[in-house]
Design an enzyme around this catalytic site. Structure first.
Site, PDB file in Angstrom:
ATOM      1  N   HIS A 138      19.607  -1.892   6.581  1.00  0.00           N
ATOM      2  CA  HIS A 138      18.214  -2.352   6.288  1.00  0.00           C
ATOM      3  C   HIS A 138      18.043  -3.360   5.556  1.00  0.00           C
ATOM      4  CE1 HIS A 138      17.048   2.271   6.998  1.00  0.00           C
ATOM      5  NE2 HIS A 138      17.681   1.814   8.035  1.00  0.00           N
TER       6      HIS A 138
ATOM      7  N   HIS B  99      17.626  12.569  11.792  1.00  0.00           N
ATOM      8  CA  HIS B  99      18.554  11.886  12.936  1.00  0.00           C
ATOM      9  C   HIS B  99      19.166  12.755  13.594  1.00  0.00           C
ATOM     10  CE1 HIS B  99      19.186   8.447   9.489  1.00  0.00           C
ATOM     11  NE2 HIS B  99      17.891   8.677  10.008  1.00  0.00           N
TER      12      HIS B  99
ATOM     13  N   HIS C  93       9.472   3.578  11.478  1.00  0.00           N
ATOM     14  CA  HIS C  93      10.241   3.061  10.074  1.00  0.00           C
ATOM     15  C   HIS C  93      10.186   1.806  10.029  1.00  0.00           C
ATOM     16  CE1 HIS C  93      12.387   7.169   8.977  1.00  0.00           C
ATOM     17  NE2 HIS C  93      11.217   7.222   8.903  1.00  0.00           N
TER      18      HIS C  93
ATOM     19  N   GLU D 140      11.584   1.569   4.476  1.00  0.00           N
ATOM     20  CA  GLU D 140      12.804   2.040   3.824  1.00  0.00           C
ATOM     21  C   GLU D 140      13.443   1.008   3.453  1.00  0.00           C
ATOM     22  OE1 GLU D 140      14.222   4.191   7.356  1.00  0.00           O
ATOM     23  OE2 GLU D 140      13.828   6.137   6.446  1.00  0.00           O
TER      24      GLU D 140
ATOM     25  N   ASP E 229      12.449   3.313  14.343  1.00  0.00           N
ATOM     26  CA  ASP E 229      12.961   2.621  13.127  1.00  0.00           C
ATOM     27  C   ASP E 229      13.127   1.121  13.763  1.00  0.00           C
ATOM     28  OD1 ASP E 229      14.702   1.279  11.532  1.00  0.00           O
ATOM     29  OD2 ASP E 229      14.845   3.152  10.503  1.00  0.00           O
TER      30      ASP E 229
ATOM     31  N   ASP F  30      23.573   0.088  11.076  1.00  0.00           N
ATOM     32  CA  ASP F  30      22.338   0.499  10.206  1.00  0.00           C
ATOM     33  C   ASP F  30      22.192  -0.136   8.941  1.00  0.00           C
ATOM     34  OD1 ASP F  30      20.285   1.899   9.438  1.00  0.00           O
ATOM     35  OD2 ASP F  30      21.053   3.901   9.793  1.00  0.00           O
TER      36      ASP F  30
ATOM     37  N   HIS G 247      11.871  13.134   5.431  1.00  0.00           N
ATOM     38  CA  HIS G 247      13.232  12.953   6.019  1.00  0.00           C
ATOM     39  C   HIS G 247      14.140  13.889   5.695  1.00  0.00           C
ATOM     40  CE1 HIS G 247      16.458  10.136   7.558  1.00  0.00           C
ATOM     41  NE2 HIS G 247      15.539   9.186   7.675  1.00  0.00           N
TER      42      HIS G 247
ATOM     43  N   ARG H 181      22.045  15.170  -0.203  1.00  0.00           N
ATOM     44  CA  ARG H 181      23.415  15.194  -0.170  1.00  0.00           C
ATOM     45  C   ARG H 181      24.095  16.505  -0.546  1.00  0.00           C
ATOM     46  NH1 ARG H 181      21.816   9.851  -1.029  1.00  0.00           N
ATOM     47  NH2 ARG H 181      22.390   8.424   0.576  1.00  0.00           N
TER      48      ARG H 181
ATOM     49  N   TYR I   1      20.853  13.575   5.562  1.00  0.00           N
ATOM     50  CA  TYR I   1      21.622  12.613   6.393  1.00  0.00           C
ATOM     51  C   TYR I   1      22.794  13.368   7.288  1.00  0.00           C
ATOM     52  CZ  TYR I   1      18.954   9.174   4.031  1.00  0.00           C
ATOM     53  OH  TYR I   1      18.225   8.045   3.773  1.00  0.00           O
TER      54      TYR I   1
ATOM     55  N   GLU J 155      14.299  10.580  15.377  1.00  0.00           N
ATOM     56  CA  GLU J 155      14.636   8.965  15.179  1.00  0.00           C
ATOM     57  C   GLU J 155      15.678   8.477  16.049  1.00  0.00           C
ATOM     58  OE1 GLU J 155      15.066   8.143  10.961  1.00  0.00           O
ATOM     59  OE2 GLU J 155      15.308   5.936  11.311  1.00  0.00           O
TER      60      GLU J 155
ATOM     61  N   HIS K  52      16.963   0.002  13.632  1.00  0.00           N
ATOM     62  CA  HIS K  52      17.820   0.704  14.190  1.00  0.00           C
ATOM     63  C   HIS K  52      17.468   0.234  16.003  1.00  0.00           C
ATOM     64  CE1 HIS K  52      17.658   4.659  11.548  1.00  0.00           C
ATOM     65  NE2 HIS K  52      18.213   3.446  10.911  1.00  0.00           N
TER      66      HIS K  52
HETATM   67 ZN    ZN Z   1      18.570   3.337   8.945  1.00  0.00          ZN
HETATM   68 ZN    ZN Z   2      14.949   5.281   9.397  1.00  0.00          ZN
END
Ligand code: ZN
Ligand code: ZN
Length: 371
Positions: A253, A132, A238, A283, A201, A251, A92, A59, A95, A167, A204
């Site tokens: 999870h 992403h 994922h 995840e 994923d 999205d 990863h 972040r 974001y 992804e 997703h």
């Molecule tokens: Zn996700």
């Molecule tokens: Zn993922």
């Protein structure tokens, strides 16, 4: 005087035993708090045969470099515990990296952070990097795909070996990669195809509208994947259940077996030969108090699912138990989804009526003028 007893180093004990000869590389996203080298113990602790991690704070735009000693420690521990950093580790990306951002300044900032991530991978001898693909925001989607590919090409030229793994996305807004064709289009524009791959994923995929919850549907999806993208590009999975229903474009999870995918999807995966030998990364959301147990338990669950048939009594009982646990949350999200769908339908109806009235009005006006 008592004789001095030489202290022997106690072997480190890990909570969940790792199955070294497992055909699948089941693993999870692990913490690097305290330095990247901490990831290896964290992975061992949950019995993982692969793992994901962040290379810097996901972040923050700028993070301190990985010190040389820490990079060496990371590689030494990988060797000691038998993780091949070229194939078993899938970091990863941050974001907020959006290489497709139509705002030039923001695109440049994103690219800087992206290339920095890739260089961190190479410093650690890591062979895969997952990110992403971003969003076209208010810009043209086709142009955004071209911009993304251009940045991937540029980043490949600036680095040595790390594979850039795109992804797939859950599909809200103008996100790139919510359908397989987007990813294919980007790959088509990448010059060095050896250096690009795809991470699927499960959450997703389902949220984007591809149902993979039964054997038939699961196989259908992979047939599409094979036709549109091609098996050679599949670099990782994922593994997440989905809190939101099929096609909800959310999205969200969920833990394995509690969501709309259900345990059956993960039984199928744990028996899919084609998914062997690539990182399969959990995840799933960790609740308070589960920090040290969730991923260890889920990896054990996946190992247990191998060779289980769909009508196996123990499997059905586990499937029911987990499904019941997630029932309340599924009902809540289904209700939200239905309300949203209804609202959207009413709005579309109203808009159509308005358009119809508008064209009628202008027709009348025209008629009055000519009369
Ligand atoms: Zn996700
Ligand atoms: Zn993922």
């Amino acid at each position: 005087m008592a004789p001095k007893i030489a202290k022997t180093a106690k072997p480190v004990e890990f909570k969940y035993p790792r199955v070294n000869d497992c055909k699948f590389k089941f693993g999870a996203h692990v913490s690097v708090s305290g330095g990247v080298s901490k990831a290896i113990h964290n992975a061992m602790d949950i019995g993982a045969n692969s793992f994901a991690m962040f290379l810097k704070s996901p972040r923050k735009w700028v993070s301190p470099e990985i010190p040389d000693a820490e990079a060496k420690k990371f590689q030494d521990l990988c060797k000691e515990f038998g993780y091949n950093p070229r194939t078993d580790i899938l970091p990863h990306g941050s974001y907020f990296i959006n290489l497709a951002n139509p705002d030039k300044e923001k695109e440049e900032k994103a690219y800087g952070s992206f290339v920095d991530d890739l260089k961190r991978c190479e410093k650690l001898n890591i062979g895969l990097y997952n990110f992403h693909p971003g969003s076209s925001l208010d810009g043209d989607h086709k142009e955004a795909l071209a911009q993304l590919a251009k940045n991937i090409n540029k980043a490949i030229a600036e680095t040595e070996f790390v594979k850039i793994v795109i992804e797939n996305m859950a599909g809200h807004g103008n996100l790139i990669g919510s359908n397989l064709q987007d990813i294919r289009d980007v790959i088509d524009m990448v010059d060095n195809k050896e250096r690009v791959g795809v991470c699927v994923d499960t959450c997703h995929t389902f949220a984007a509208g591809y149902d993979i919850s039964t054997v038939e549907l699961f196989n259908d999806f992979w047939k599409q994947f094979e036709t549109i993208i091609g098996w050679d590009y599949l670099s990782a999975i994922h593994l997440n259940d989905s809190k939101a229903p099929l096609g909800a474009n959310r999205d969200l999870h969920q833990k394995l077996g509690l969501g709309f995918l259900g345990l059956e999807c993960f039984r199928i995966i744990a028996n899919s030969e084609k998914l062997q030998n690539i990182p399969i990364i959990l995840e799933t959301p960790i609740e308070k108090g589960e920090e040290d147990t969730l991923y260890g338990e889920e990896i054990k669950l996946l190992e247990w699912l191998q060779q289980k048939e769909v009508d196996d009594e123990e499997f059905i009982s586990k499937q029911t138990q987990l499904s019941n646990k997630g029932a309340k949350e599924r009902a809540e999200h289904l209700k939200k989804f239905e309300t949203k769908t209804k609202k959207a339908a009413t709005k579309a109806e109203k808009d159509a009526a308005k358009r119809k009235k508008g064209s009628l009005d202008s027709l009348m006006a025209k008629k009055q003028k000519t009369e």
